[in-house]
Design a protein around this motif. Structure first.
Motif, PDB file in Angstrom:
ATOM      1  N   ALA B 254       0.793  -1.240   0.000  1.00 28.92           N
ATOM      2  CA  ALA B 254       0.000   0.000   0.000  1.00 28.92           C
ATOM      3  C   ALA B 254       0.818   1.279   0.000  1.00 28.92           C
ATOM      4  CB  ALA B 254      -0.930  -0.002   1.212  1.00 28.92           C
ATOM      5  N   GLY B 255       2.138   1.200  -0.054  1.00 26.14           N
ATOM      6  CA  GLY B 255       2.934   2.421   0.067  1.00 26.14           C
ATOM      7  C   GLY B 255       3.079   2.811   1.524  1.00 26.14           C
ATOM      8  N   ALA B 256       3.675   3.982   1.742  1.00 28.97           N
ATOM      9  CA  ALA B 256       3.966   4.407   3.113  1.00 28.97           C
ATOM     10  C   ALA B 256       2.773   5.141   3.700  1.00 28.97           C
ATOM     11  CB  ALA B 256       5.198   5.302   3.110  1.00 28.97           C
ATOM     12  N   ILE B 257       2.129   4.504   4.674  1.00 27.72           N
ATOM     13  CA  ILE B 257       0.996   5.149   5.347  1.00 27.72           C
ATOM     14  C   ILE B 257       1.442   5.444   6.776  1.00 27.72           C
ATOM     15  CG2 ILE B 257      -1.345   4.822   6.215  1.00 27.72           C
ATOM     16  CD1 ILE B 257      -1.851   3.110   3.715  1.00 27.72           C
ATOM     17  N   GLY B 258       1.423   6.729   7.131  1.00 28.10           N
ATOM     18  CA  GLY B 258       1.983   7.129   8.422  1.00 28.10           C
ATOM     19  C   GLY B 258       0.964   7.201   9.535  1.00 28.10           C
ATOM     20  N   PHE B 259       1.462   7.276  10.726  1.00 29.75           N
ATOM     21  CA  PHE B 259       0.739   7.672  11.951  1.00 29.75           C
ATOM     22  C   PHE B 259      -0.242   6.656  12.526  1.00 29.75           C
ATOM     23  CE2 PHE B 259       1.870  11.738   9.877  1.00 29.75           C
ATOM     24  CZ  PHE B 259       2.740  12.190  10.844  1.00 29.75           C
ATOM     25  N   VAL B 260      -0.755   5.734  11.686  1.00 27.99           N
ATOM     26  CA  VAL B 260      -1.755   4.816  12.225  1.00 27.99           C
ATOM     27  C   VAL B 260      -1.113   3.941  13.319  1.00 27.99           C
ATOM     28  CG1 VAL B 260      -1.409   3.054  10.437  1.00 27.99           C
ATOM     29  CG2 VAL B 260      -3.571   3.177  11.639  1.00 27.99           C
ATOM     30  N   GLY B 288      -6.263  -1.715  11.918  1.00 27.37           N
ATOM     31  CA  GLY B 288      -6.927  -2.282  10.750  1.00 27.37           C
ATOM     32  C   GLY B 288      -8.270  -1.605  10.520  1.00 27.37           C
ATOM     33  N   MET B 289      -9.047  -1.478  11.622  1.00 25.24           N
ATOM     34  CA  MET B 289     -10.348  -0.813  11.531  1.00 25.24           C
ATOM     35  C   MET B 289     -10.205   0.625  11.047  1.00 25.24           C
ATOM     36  SD  MET B 289     -12.308  -2.073  14.954  1.00 25.24           S
ATOM     37  CE  MET B 289     -13.425  -0.710  15.043  1.00 25.24           C
ATOM     38  N   ILE B 290      -9.218   1.321  11.610  1.00 27.65           N
ATOM     39  CA  ILE B 290      -9.028   2.733  11.252  1.00 27.65           C
ATOM     40  C   ILE B 290      -8.756   2.869   9.753  1.00 27.65           C
ATOM     41  CG2 ILE B 290      -7.470   4.726  11.501  1.00 27.65           C
ATOM     42  CD1 ILE B 290      -7.137   3.946  14.445  1.00 27.65           C
ATOM     43  N   LEU B 291      -7.885   2.010   9.224  1.00 26.90           N
ATOM     44  CA  LEU B 291      -7.567   2.138   7.792  1.00 26.90           C
ATOM     45  C   LEU B 291      -8.740   1.740   6.910  1.00 26.90           C
ATOM     46  CD1 LEU B 291      -3.855   1.318   7.006  1.00 26.90           C
ATOM     47  CD2 LEU B 291      -4.971   3.474   7.524  1.00 26.90           C
ATOM     48  N   ILE B 296     -12.915   3.898   3.392  1.00 25.16           N
ATOM     49  CA  ILE B 296     -14.312   4.184   3.044  1.00 25.16           C
ATOM     50  C   ILE B 296     -14.465   5.683   2.764  1.00 25.16           C
ATOM     51  CG2 ILE B 296     -16.676   4.268   3.940  1.00 25.16           C
ATOM     52  CD1 ILE B 296     -16.099   1.677   5.454  1.00 25.16           C
ATOM     53  N   VAL B 297     -13.866   6.493   3.633  1.00 26.32           N
ATOM     54  CA  VAL B 297     -13.927   7.952   3.456  1.00 26.32           C
ATOM     55  C   VAL B 297     -13.327   8.337   2.098  1.00 26.32           C
ATOM     56  CG1 VAL B 297     -13.098  10.174   4.324  1.00 26.32           C
ATOM     57  CG2 VAL B 297     -13.884   8.420   5.927  1.00 26.32           C
ATOM     58  N   VAL B 298     -12.161   7.762   1.802  1.00 24.23           N
ATOM     59  CA  VAL B 298     -11.481   8.047   0.535  1.00 24.23           C
ATOM     60  C   VAL B 298     -12.395   7.755  -0.646  1.00 24.23           C
ATOM     61  CG1 VAL B 298      -9.719   7.087  -0.993  1.00 24.23           C
ATOM     62  CG2 VAL B 298      -9.109   7.761   1.328  1.00 24.23           C
ATOM     63  N   ARG B 299     -13.100   6.628  -0.549  1.00 25.61           N
ATOM     64  CA  ARG B 299     -13.942   6.209  -1.679  1.00 25.61           C
ATOM     65  C   ARG B 299     -15.209   7.044  -1.791  1.00 25.61           C
ATOM     66  NH1 ARG B 299     -14.171   0.267   0.155  1.00 25.61           N
ATOM     67  NH2 ARG B 299     -16.157   0.365  -0.935  1.00 25.61           N
ATOM     68  N   LEU B 300     -15.716   7.498  -0.658  1.00 24.90           N
ATOM     69  CA  LEU B 300     -16.994   8.224  -0.699  1.00 24.90           C
ATOM     70  C   LEU B 300     -16.832   9.714  -0.955  1.00 24.90           C
ATOM     71  CD1 LEU B 300     -19.102   6.499   2.093  1.00 24.90           C
ATOM     72  CD2 LEU B 300     -19.006   6.034  -0.364  1.00 24.90           C
ATOM     73  N   LEU B 301     -15.669  10.275  -0.640  1.00 27.08           N
ATOM     74  CA  LEU B 301     -15.476  11.714  -0.851  1.00 27.08           C
ATOM     75  C   LEU B 301     -15.569  12.023  -2.337  1.00 27.08           C
ATOM     76  CD1 LEU B 301     -12.622  12.982   1.505  1.00 27.08           C
ATOM     77  CD2 LEU B 301     -15.062  13.524   1.565  1.00 27.08           C
ATOM     78  N   GLU B 306      -9.233  10.385  -6.909  1.00 29.15           N
ATOM     79  CA  GLU B 306      -9.410   9.770  -5.595  1.00 29.15           C
ATOM     80  C   GLU B 306      -8.291  10.211  -4.664  1.00 29.15           C
ATOM     81  OE1 GLU B 306     -10.846   5.572  -5.126  1.00 29.15           O
ATOM     82  OE2 GLU B 306      -8.928   5.396  -4.092  1.00 29.15           O
ATOM     83  N   MET B 307      -8.686  10.539  -3.411  1.00 28.48           N
ATOM     84  CA  MET B 307      -7.692  10.920  -2.406  1.00 28.48           C
ATOM     85  C   MET B 307      -6.877   9.705  -2.016  1.00 28.48           C
ATOM     86  SD  MET B 307      -7.923  13.644   0.328  1.00 28.48           S
ATOM     87  CE  MET B 307      -9.237  13.259   1.409  1.00 28.48           C
ATOM     88  N   LYS B 308      -5.662   9.968  -1.511  1.00 26.96           N
ATOM     89  CA  LYS B 308      -4.823   8.859  -1.052  1.00 26.96           C
ATOM     90  C   LYS B 308      -5.209   8.483   0.374  1.00 26.96           C
ATOM     91  CE  LYS B 308      -2.614   8.836  -4.805  1.00 26.96           C
ATOM     92  NZ  LYS B 308      -3.562   8.138  -5.679  1.00 26.96           N
ATOM     93  N   LEU B 309      -5.171   7.202   0.637  1.00 36.18           N
ATOM     94  CA  LEU B 309      -5.480   6.693   1.969  1.00 36.18           C
ATOM     95  C   LEU B 309      -4.554   7.307   3.017  1.00 36.18           C
ATOM     96  CD1 LEU B 309      -6.963   4.736   3.796  1.00 36.18           C
ATOM     97  CD2 LEU B 309      -5.451   2.919   3.029  1.00 36.18           C
ATOM     98  N   GLY B 310      -3.276   7.446   2.639  1.00 41.42           N
ATOM     99  CA  GLY B 310      -2.301   7.997   3.574  1.00 41.42           C
ATOM    100  C   GLY B 310      -2.588   9.456   3.921  1.00 41.42           C
ATOM    101  N   VAL B 311      -3.294  10.163   3.022  1.00 41.89           N
ATOM    102  CA  VAL B 311      -3.637  11.563   3.295  1.00 41.89           C
ATOM    103  C   VAL B 311      -4.616  11.615   4.460  1.00 41.89           C
ATOM    104  CG1 VAL B 311      -4.751  13.625   2.394  1.00 41.89           C
ATOM    105  CG2 VAL B 311      -3.192  12.305   0.939  1.00 41.89           C
TER     106      VAL B 311
END
Lengths: 257, 334
Positions: B254-260, B288-291, B296-301, B306-311
């Motif tokens: 998934a690339g680098a996803i920070g902070f979770v 896992g739940m948070i991502l 879901i937010v990424v897909r619905l916005l 499409e926004m990046k999950l890491g954003v």
């Protein structure tokens, strides 16, 4: 019988000797205090004795084996160790900190087996902190924290206990409580080796005093033989008077020598 | 009087929550599907188009988000336990960025064509390099600030090298590719992609979970923990290797996803008596739940691209990071 024996142990850094040719024997049934000025090599001596560092020469034996070669779990069955008090990384409950004493027995926090549970309960009771079991260690007073650490060591049920300045920064009443707990541990057959800075406290509770100066053990023997003005001058560089008050030796420091 | 409590039934509740959000994620998407059609597709009885949407698009993507979250949550919790510091995390310490560098190198220099597993392996090598550097620094200094600065340095260095690769690669990649790797996304992930990364992630997590008891002992400091009977070298090696495998695998997917990896353990800790060992599994489920929710937010916005999950993860996570850092002013080793 589990003993700790040092034979001509020396520890050096690149440019200086921290411990020079130290001989020491220590075992169950005695409370031994190590005294010395800051930087005299007391902590290094303990660390070499326990095998955390390898002596540059001589040997440190724990239960007849070179302590440096012992596996950590093996060492932990013979001796519990309280390093100079350090703050805890996470605010665990008092119960969980004491339960960590059962680590070498395979205990996992939150899932203690019968014998581990009993050992922790007994240690909490011995140190009079049963009522604090659920408390966060972040909210304890210095005295309560010191007794929690001690209970952690007792919970391990090892024959020997080594503590580096267990009463540092405690008020006189709490110092006495800790020393009495150590005395109780020794009365029940344990052996305690303790670094102390309070000479009167050491004289009152220890069976034997080990005096260190500049990396060397310069005296080792019963309180009445080794607590002398001459030793105090050599160890701390002070002139002091030693006197008997109600059966205990005490000192009055007059000034720098 | 502050009492330490351990919430009973935490793990079953988090498992139930995880299943719930994953099902929810499969229900939501740009194509409107009724619940009954989705259920039929799930059990293999729906029409072809529905099955395709569920089994080839939504479910793999959701599973990827959950797996990546779990990997980062548990790696974060384990690194925090090892370094005795709530701010340690693969993203902050530069591990994710270095893993992304490894992955992009393998991808754009054609190594992946030789053998598909080279992608996760390169990401893992990158991750291990960073965990190794960070751990070496950590054992020399107890300063949190130093560690985070090392992480910042590693991240910037990895980003710079990636930018250099961009210019020099035989098949040059675009800015959007690089953003994909640096910000992270699970869009268009297939079961094949998951299959490449999952073995490494699961192996890393198994190693971390196997060695988690030692993290409790480290609460007392390294010397006291060694005195308790902990094999320090084995413990360090296990966490470095485990976090490297899991993070590297997650980044390859998934690339680098920070902070979770900071946020999830921070939420969990008070519920498990602050015990680092008991923090691991719930943190994995929570992350896992948070991502999955963030995806879901990424897909619905309704954004054009499409926004990046890491954003999303950073928008929630970075302020949380700053908050936790500010809370620590009275803490030990700073």
């Amino acid at each position: 019988m589990t003993k700790l024996n040092l034979r001509r142990v020396s520890v050096r850094t690149e440019d200086q000797a921290l411990v020079k040719g130290a001989d020491l024997d220590f075992g169950p049934g005695e409370l031994v205090a190590i005294l010395g000025a800051n930087g005299a090599g007391k902590t290094t001596l303990l660390r070499a004795a326990l095998g955390f560092i390898r002596p540059d020469s001589g040997e440190a034996l724990l239960a007849q084996k070179p302590s440096y070669t012992l596996k950590p779990a093996e060492r932990a069955q013979w001796v519990s160790y309280l390093p100079q008090t350090r703050p805890l990384a996470w605010p665990l409950s008092v119960f969980d900190v004491v339960a960590l004493g059962r680590f070498a027995h395979g205990a996992s926090l939150g899932r203690l087996l019968g014998p581990d549970q009993r050992a922790v309960d007994a240690a909490l009771a011995a140190c009079d902190i049963t009522h604090l079991a659920d408390r966060s260690t972040a909210t304890l007073s210095g005295g309560e924290l010191a007794r929690t650490q001690l209970a952690r060591a007792f919970a391990a049920q090892t024959p020997l206990l080594v503590a580096d300045e267990p009463v540092a920064a405690l008020d006189p009443r709490q110092q006495i409580r800790v020393m009495e707990l150590l005395q109780g541990f020794v009365a029940q057959g344990g052996g305690a080796l303790v670094v102390l800075h309070d000479i009167a406290l050491a004289a009152r509770y220890a069976d034997r005093l080990v005096w260190m100066a500049e990396g060397e053990i310069i005296a080792d023997g019963p309180v009445r033989q080794t607590l002398t003005p001459e030793i105090l001058r050599r160890v701390y560089g002070v002139t002091a008077e030693v006197f008997d008050r109600a059966g205990h030796l005490n000192i009055h420091i007059e000034g720098a020598a | 009087m502050s009492k330490v409590r351990v919430v009973p039934g935490l793990i079953p509740a988090l498992v139930a929550g995880s299943v719930l959000v994953m099902v929810l994620a499969c229900f939501l998407g740009s194509t409107e599907l009724s619940p009954s059609r989705i259920m039929m597709a799930f059990i293999g009885l729906g029409d072809r188009a529905d099955m395709l949407v569920i089994w080839h698009i939504r479910f793999p993507r959701t599973l990827a988000a959950f797996l990546v979250g779990a990997a980062l949550g548990i790696s974060g919790a384990a690194m925090q336990g090892l370094l005795r510091n709530p701010l340690a995390e693969p993203g902050v310490l530069g591990v994710s960025a270095t893993a992304a560098l490894g992955a992009t190198f393998a991808l754009y220099y054609g190594l992946v064509g030789l053998w598909p597993f080279i992608l996760p392996i390169s990401a893992i090598l990158g991750a291990l390099l960073a965990t190794g550097v960070v751990a070496m620094m950590a054992f020399r200094t107890q300063s949190v600030v130093t560690l985070i600065l090392v992480g910042v340095g590693l991240s910037s260095f990895a980003a710079a090298l990636m930018s250099l690769l961009m210019n020099l690669a035989p098949n040059p990649f675009s800015l959007s590719d690089m953003i994909n790797w640096m910000m992270g996304s699970v869009a268009n992930r297939s079961f094949d992609d998951i299959g490449l990364a999952a073995p490494f992630i699961l192996a890393g997590l198994a190693l971390l979970l196997w060695q988690r008891r030692g993290l409790s002992a480290l609460t007392l400091g390294e010397e006291a923990a060694a005195g308790l009977g902990l094999n320090l070298k084995l413990q360090r090696l296990s966490v470095i290797l485990g976090a490297g495998l899991a993070t590297g695998g997650a980044v390859a997917l998934a690339g680098a996803i920070g902070f979770v990896g900071i946020v999830a353990p921070h939420i969990i800790r008070p519920w498990v008596g602050h015990d680092p060992a008991r923090t691991l599994i719930p943190s994995g489920l929570m992350a896992g739940m948070i991502l999955v929710l963030a995806d879901i937010v990424v897909r619905l916005l309704p954004t054009a691209a499409e926004m990046k999950l890491g954003v999303i993860a950073a928008i929630i996570g970075a302020p949380a990071f700053a908050y936790i850092a500010a809370q620590r002013k009275g803490a030990v080793h700073d």
